[in-house]
Write an enzyme that holds these catalytic residues in place. Structure first.
Site, short mmCIF file in Angstrom:
data_model
loop_
_atom_site.label_atom_id
_atom_site.label_comp_id
_atom_site.label_asym_id
_atom_site.label_seq_id
_atom_site.Cartn_x
_atom_site.Cartn_y
_atom_site.Cartn_z
N GLU A 22 0.85 -1.21 0.00
CA GLU A 22 0.00 0.00 0.00
C GLU A 22 0.88 1.24 0.00
OE1 GLU A 22 -0.35 2.10 2.85
OE2 GLU A 22 -0.03 0.84 4.62
N ARG A 36 1.34 -2.35 12.20
CA ARG A 36 0.50 -3.21 11.36
C ARG A 36 0.03 -2.50 10.09
NH1 ARG A 36 -0.24 -7.88 13.61
NH2 ARG A 36 -1.82 -8.47 12.06
N ASP A 79 11.02 -11.12 -3.87
CA ASP A 79 10.40 -9.81 -4.06
C ASP A 79 8.98 -9.85 -3.49
OD1 ASP A 79 9.41 -7.37 -4.86
OD2 ASP A 79 9.78 -7.66 -6.99
#
Length: 281
Positions: A39, A64, A122
């Protein structure tokens, strides 16, 4: 076991012994993918993304939160090294969108040497990120829990491709030259601040699932994928729904004093994006 490994193993739900072998490497890679979402919210807030060990640990483990490649693979590199693997980061040039000129080095991945073989790992390329390490071998089709990949080699350059239906799509080009912390800082700064960076213009999130599925989010558009097909699609009607979905489906922490974010914070970010259903088409 170090406090860091205890925290990382807890965050990624790893409960087995960790040996320096391929089974552990594959297991840690997949568990990380399925627990810590990709994100870019901090780019939009905006908050400066710090890459030192303490900052990555505080944000991705204790807070988190998720992150993008410089954070995700920085954390993975540290975790693998503390387990005992021979690892170091390398940098790649993203060519997924077929740019007219070769772009700068803005993607971080991890090189692993194990039992005389070289691998790449990755956990930071969003929806198409690897969910298993790949042998650094040219022209070998390699299956992962979430797709088939291959590496091409020309001179010092390697190109990672994924199989998309009946064709191969290039993701990024990299070489194995040693990179330093300053290189990561520069690539991270460019990714977060370059005006045309896609991280500055879209809220993006992805979480892979143990069953081979994945969850993706682009602005207000959420999709649950299974076997390459969308089994659930939502265009979220408002910021409140988005805030709840980030917690419920992606598992993002929102309460950490330093790394959390409020509904008002998210609303300020998303005011730039249209919530009308037409925006999801």
């Amino acid at each position: 076991m170090s406090p860091f490994l205890t925290a990382w193993f807890s965050r990624i739900n790893w409960t087995r012994p960790a040996a320096v072998d391929i089974e552990t490497l594959k297991g840690l890679h997949l568990h990380h993918n399925c627990a810590i979402p990709f994100e870019n919210l901090d780019v939009l807030l905006p908050r400066e993304i710090q890459l030192d060990d303490r900052s990555l640990e505080d944000k991705l483990l204790h807070g988190r939160r998720g992150g993008y490649c410089f954070e995700q693979n920085g954390l993975l590199e540290r975790g693998l090294r503390e387990v005992g693997f021979n690892v170091r980061s390398v940098l790649g040039r993203v060519v997924l969108a077929n740019p007219p000129q070769m772009p700068p080095r803005t993607h971080r991945l991890v090189r692993v040497e194990l039992d005389g073989e070289r691998w790449i790992a990755d956990v930071g390329f969003g929806g198409q990120t690897l969910t298993a390490p790949l042998r650094l071998v040219a022209d070998l089709e390699q299956e992962t829990p979430h797709g088939v990949y291959r590496l091409l080699n020309e001179g010092n350059d390697w190109t990672l491709q994924f199989q998309h239906h009946d064709r191969w799509q290039s993701m990024y080009v990299f070489d194995l030259a040693r990179q330093y912390f300053s290189d990561h800082v520069m690539g991270n700064f460019w990714s977060a601040h370059w005006p045309q960076s896609h991280f500055r213009h879209h809220l993006l999130a992805c979480l892979h699932l143990p069953d081979g599925g994945k969850l993706t989010l682009t602005n207000f558009n959420f999709t649950h994928w299974q076997d390459g097909h969308a089994v659930e699609k939502q265009h979220l009607p408002d910021v409140e729904s988005l805030y709840q979905l980030l917690q419920d489906r992606f598992g993002l922490g929102v309460d950490d004093p330093r790394n959390g974010f409020t509904l008002a914070d998210l609303a300020s970010v998303m005011s730039a994006f249209d919530t009308h259903p037409e925006a999801g088409k």
